[in-house]
Design a protein around this motif. Structure first.
Motif, PDB file in Angstrom:
ATOM      1  N   PRO A  31       7.011  -4.000   2.925  1.00  0.00           N
ATOM      2  CA  PRO A  31       7.633  -2.930   3.708  1.00  0.00           C
ATOM      3  C   PRO A  31       7.610  -1.592   2.961  1.00  0.00           C
ATOM      4  O   PRO A  31       7.635  -1.540   1.739  1.00  0.00           O
ATOM      5  N   ASP A  58       4.301   5.250  -1.098  1.00  0.00           N
ATOM      6  CA  ASP A  58       3.898   4.745   0.223  1.00  0.00           C
ATOM      7  C   ASP A  58       3.290   5.847   1.085  1.00  0.00           C
ATOM      8  O   ASP A  58       2.344   5.616   1.843  1.00  0.00           O
ATOM      9  N   TYR A 110       3.458   9.270 -11.380  1.00  0.00           N
ATOM     10  CA  TYR A 110       3.570   7.816 -11.550  1.00  0.00           C
ATOM     11  C   TYR A 110       3.755   7.069 -10.235  1.00  0.00           C
ATOM     12  O   TYR A 110       3.936   5.856 -10.239  1.00  0.00           O
ATOM     13  N   GLU A 111       3.675   7.768  -9.103  1.00  0.00           N
ATOM     14  CA  GLU A 111       3.659   7.094  -7.807  1.00  0.00           C
ATOM     15  C   GLU A 111       2.199   6.764  -7.493  1.00  0.00           C
ATOM     16  O   GLU A 111       1.320   7.627  -7.546  1.00  0.00           O
ATOM     17  N   LEU A 112       1.961   5.510  -7.119  1.00  0.00           N
ATOM     18  CA  LEU A 112       0.607   4.968  -7.064  1.00  0.00           C
ATOM     19  C   LEU A 112      -0.070   5.158  -5.713  1.00  0.00           C
ATOM     20  O   LEU A 112       0.569   5.054  -4.674  1.00  0.00           O
ATOM     21  N   GLN A 149      -2.388   8.006  -9.865  1.00  0.00           N
ATOM     22  CA  GLN A 149      -0.944   8.159  -9.746  1.00  0.00           C
ATOM     23  C   GLN A 149      -0.600   9.646  -9.714  1.00  0.00           C
ATOM     24  O   GLN A 149      -1.220  10.443 -10.419  1.00  0.00           O
ATOM     25  N   PRO A 195      18.315   4.193 -12.480  1.00  0.00           N
ATOM     26  CA  PRO A 195      19.174   4.393 -13.649  1.00  0.00           C
ATOM     27  C   PRO A 195      18.834   5.632 -14.480  1.00  0.00           C
ATOM     28  O   PRO A 195      19.661   6.103 -15.259  1.00  0.00           O
ATOM     29  N   LEU A 196      17.632   6.162 -14.331  1.00  0.00           N
ATOM     30  CA  LEU A 196      17.283   7.393 -15.046  1.00  0.00           C
ATOM     31  C   LEU A 196      17.680   8.631 -14.251  1.00  0.00           C
ATOM     32  O   LEU A 196      17.629   9.747 -14.764  1.00  0.00           O
ATOM     33  N   GLU A 248       8.683   1.928   1.413  1.00  0.00           N
ATOM     34  CA  GLU A 248       9.824   2.290   0.584  1.00  0.00           C
ATOM     35  C   GLU A 248       9.946   3.806   0.594  1.00  0.00           C
ATOM     36  O   GLU A 248       8.939   4.505   0.502  1.00  0.00           O
ATOM     37  N   TRP A 308       1.492  -4.429   0.011  1.00  0.00           N
ATOM     38  CA  TRP A 308       2.669  -3.838  -0.646  1.00  0.00           C
ATOM     39  C   TRP A 308       3.975  -4.249   0.023  1.00  0.00           C
ATOM     40  O   TRP A 308       5.050  -4.006  -0.507  1.00  0.00           O
ATOM     41  N   PRO A 337       8.748   8.834 -14.425  1.00  0.00           N
ATOM     42  CA  PRO A 337       8.799   7.693 -13.504  1.00  0.00           C
ATOM     43  C   PRO A 337      10.107   7.645 -12.723  1.00  0.00           C
ATOM     44  O   PRO A 337      11.181   7.861 -13.286  1.00  0.00           O
ATOM     45  N   ALA A 338       9.990   7.387 -11.421  1.00  0.00           N
ATOM     46  CA  ALA A 338      11.160   7.397 -10.542  1.00  0.00           C
ATOM     47  C   ALA A 338      11.901   6.068 -10.637  1.00  0.00           C
ATOM     48  O   ALA A 338      11.425   5.046 -10.150  1.00  0.00           O
ATOM     49  N   PHE A 339      13.053   6.091 -11.281  1.00  0.00           N
ATOM     50  CA  PHE A 339      13.812   4.872 -11.507  1.00  0.00           C
ATOM     51  C   PHE A 339      15.292   5.238 -11.443  1.00  0.00           C
ATOM     52  O   PHE A 339      15.747   6.126 -12.177  1.00  0.00           O
ATOM     53  N   GLU A 370      11.843   5.673  -1.540  1.00  0.00           N
ATOM     54  CA  GLU A 370      12.129   6.296  -2.835  1.00  0.00           C
ATOM     55  C   GLU A 370      10.851   6.767  -3.514  1.00  0.00           C
ATOM     56  O   GLU A 370       9.806   6.135  -3.408  1.00  0.00           O
ATOM     57  N   GLY A 371      10.958   7.858  -4.230  1.00  0.00           N
ATOM     58  CA  GLY A 371       9.813   8.383  -4.950  1.00  0.00           C
ATOM     59  C   GLY A 371      10.259   9.297  -6.071  1.00  0.00           C
ATOM     60  O   GLY A 371      11.456   9.399  -6.358  1.00  0.00           O
TER      61      GLY A 371
END
Lengths: 427, 205
Positions: free
Chosen positions: B182, B166, B137-139, B134, B197-198, B184, B180, B193-195, B186-187
């Motif tokens: 389609p 991706d 935290y992007e896999l 990662q 609400p954070l 994505e 996986w 971690p990319a989320f 976002e990253g």
């Protein structure tokens, strides 16, 4: 081929995670049906389904629901802290069919009288968290969540909570402490969460895969689910295959096949034409299986009667080139790292196990080391039996004992060779 | 102290997600890290304490329990290599060696220039695509040691603002645990971690 969980993503790989595709394939019809039922009748269907929990303990879901105390408010918490080494099934359900889980959450919450549900996603899963959050956002916009769920007058909010990198939070009371903004240390039970859980209120904690089955059960009835698979292992189960198999991946299967079929047919056999040495049948916590188990059945109860467990459904296959001391050390290192530190036998014991295995692997082992490993293990899990005895609040410590007893049972000669040859005989 | 107005607004939104303020501690700690470029500082923890009604010691007790709250600082790119059982069986140790060698940063440390932190991690749920790595935290799954080296070189040369799973998988990955689906966009915009609400999610740059 029976499909409950993976059918939508297999048929519609490009958009199975969207609300549009979910509705176009019959999604949220079970919710409308459920909202027209009495909540206790939904619970009765789940009981009749004989759906056993998919998080690791295999506890019957309907029975767990039946323990929920009457006090208000009550909470439903989805355990998406998938961290058992070898397990990656909930990640696929979260990423590829989040509305299936969400519909399960809404139906379950309605059945249990819950108005606020949480999805606790492990911190290392940002993409799964984004997908379930996007599904939640779509559901709010479409009226499936909020003050008036699908026009029924029932209200529900769902919050996604991101963990911080701690395996122990997969233990349900540690998870609740974490969700309350505390250190993720397991609580002494009783009281069980169904009586005193989140904020000391009645709480049901269920695994992602378990709840993803609920829409199907409501749509088809508990009896239909109970008609799939052998007694005690009803429905389908997701298995995560990894390690030295040719075809690793997640497989949705009706249980009852032999391990030989699981490894050689479903898993495609061993890589490079190598021979099978051992496999972990149910995640890192489970005692290992070897060749003599190849023709035993893969069901929850058969695995238990053969002194291991189905756990999370994670199968880790090791071929003849694998150093079993190294494999055991890697599993023990995991539990040592993830021990929360509350209970001395676990905190100190897993550290000692790691130290002794480290010197064995390095070729600095002593003749007494296997006995020493077993003695330390006996202090963590008295009697070295299965299911394990406990000197600790939760099962993490005893889980670290599984690779040690497996080594002693099947690979004693290999351990001794490490001592006498000053390192791994395979190297 | 207070954070920037945008961050304070986001903090208020996070607090509103929970029945009790204390439950917001973990997401607010991520927010504090994002505010400081990935580091969890004492000031950051103090602000979390003020917002949740806890003492600074209580917040620190939580932060010190979880491995993802980096109190000792962290590089712009946190490279986490899985060496748990399934990844170990498929060559994760060799990937870790390659990452440490290519970045010049040993396992568990942050480079002097602050570009990379390197760590071995326990199972990250990518066992069907082992070995896995990662970045923030992007896999990325199915990584060979040589691909891991290329990944590190690419990060050092390109210095992307946003790290997208991706994109990494496409460039440096191989066998995946499952399809996986389609792509994505976002990253992650930092070692958090990319989320959404954070406030740690960014579009591909």
């Amino acid at each position: 081929m029976t499909r409950i969980l993976l059918s939508r993503m297999e048929a519609h790989p490009s958009d199975s995670h969207t609300l549009a595709r979910y509705e176009a394939t019959g999604g949220y019809a079970p919710l409308r049906k459920a909202l027209g039922m009495a909540p206790e009748d939904i619970v009765a269907e789940v009981k009749a389904a004989n759906l056993r929990g998919r998080g690791g303990a295999s506890f019957p879901c309907g029975v767990k629901w039946g323990f929920l105390a009457p006090a208000e408010p009550r909470y439903l918490v989805i355990n998406a802290d998938e961290s058992e080494p070898g397990t990656f099934k909930d990640r696929q359900l979260l990423e590829r069919d989040p509305h299936q889980l969400l519909e399960g959450i809404i139906i379950s919450s309605f059945a249990l009288g819950v108005h606020h549900a949480f999805v606790y996603v492990r911190g290392e899963y940002p993409r799964p968290a984004r997908r379930i959050q996007a599904a939640i956002d779509e559901a709010y916009a479409a009226g499936y969540l909020g003050a008036d769920v699908a026009g029924s007058g029932y209200s529900l909010d769902v919050t996604v909570h991101l963990g911080g990198g701690a395996y122990i939070c997969g233990e349900e009371t540690a998870l609740l402490n974490s969700l309350e903004g505390r250190r993720g240390e397991p609580r002494i039970k009783p009281p069980f969460p169904a009586v005193e859980g989140l904020y000391a209120k009645p709480t049901i904690v269920n695994n992602v895969e378990t709840i993803s089955n609920i829409p199907w059960i409501v749509e088809h009835g508990g009896a239909a689910y109970d008609a799939i698979g052998p007694e005690g292992s009803r429905g389908t189960k997701l298995f995560s295959l990894s390690g030295h198999v040719r075809k690793p991946g997640n497989y949705e299967l009706v249980m009852g096949m032999s391990w030989r079929e699981m490894i050689y047919d479903i898993g495609g056999g061993i890589r490079d034409g190598n021979a099978l040495k051992a496999w972990i049948p149910g995640g890192a916590s489970a005692p290992w299986f070897v060749e003599e188990h190849l023709d035993t059945p893969v069901t929850i109860d058969d695995i238990a009667s053969n002194l291991s467990m189905i756990g999370s459904g994670a199968i880790v296959v090791m071929d003849e080139t694998t150093c079993m001391v190294k494999a055991a050390l890697r599993v023990v290192r995991f539990f040592s790292h993830e021990s929360c530190g509350q209970c001395t036998p676990c905190r100190e014991g897993t550290t000692w196990l790691q130290q002794v295995l480290t010197r064995l692997e390095a070729g600095d082992g002593r003749d007494i080391d296997l006995d020493l490993l077993l003695d330390i293990s006996d202090n963590i899990s008295p009697g070295l039996a299965w299911p394990p005895g406990m000197t600790t609040i939760c099962p993490l410590g005893p889980s670290a004992v599984s690779p040690i007893t497996s080594l002693a049972k099947y690979f004693k000669d290999e351990v001794v060779a490490h001592v006498h040859e000053g390192g791994c005989p395979l190297a | 102290m207070t954070w920037s107005r945008a961050t304070e607004t986001r903090a208020a939104a996070i607090l509103a997600r929970y029945p009790e303020k204390r439950s917001a501690v973990m997401p607010l700690l991520y927010l504090a890290m994002a505010e400081e470029g990935g580091d969890l500082t004492e000031d950051g923890m103090r602000r979390v304490a003020e917002l949740t009604g806890l003492s600074a010691a209580q917040v620190q007790a939580v932060a010190s329990f979880y491995t993802m709250y980096k109190r000792d600082g962290v590089g712009r790119y946190l490279v986490s290599v899985c060496t748990s059982i399934s990844c170990m069986l498929c060559g994760g140790d060799e990937v870790l060696d390659a990452v440490a060698d290519e970045t010049g940063v040993p396992d568990g440390e942050t480079g002097e220039d602050g570009l990379f932190s390197v760590e071995h991690v326990e199972c990250i749920g990518a066992c069907g695509g082992a070995p896995a790595v990662q970045v923030n935290y992007e896999l990325v799954e199915g990584v060979t040691p040589e691909q891991a080296r290329s990944l590190c070189r690419w990060l050092a040369e390109q210095r992307p603002e946003t790290v997208v799973g991706d994109d990494l998988q496409e460039r440096f990955g191989g066998q995946r645990s499952f399809d996986w689906g389609p792509e994505e966009a976002e990253g992650a915009t930092g070692p958090v971690p990319a989320f959404g609400p954070l406030g740690t999610t960014g579009e591909r740059s």
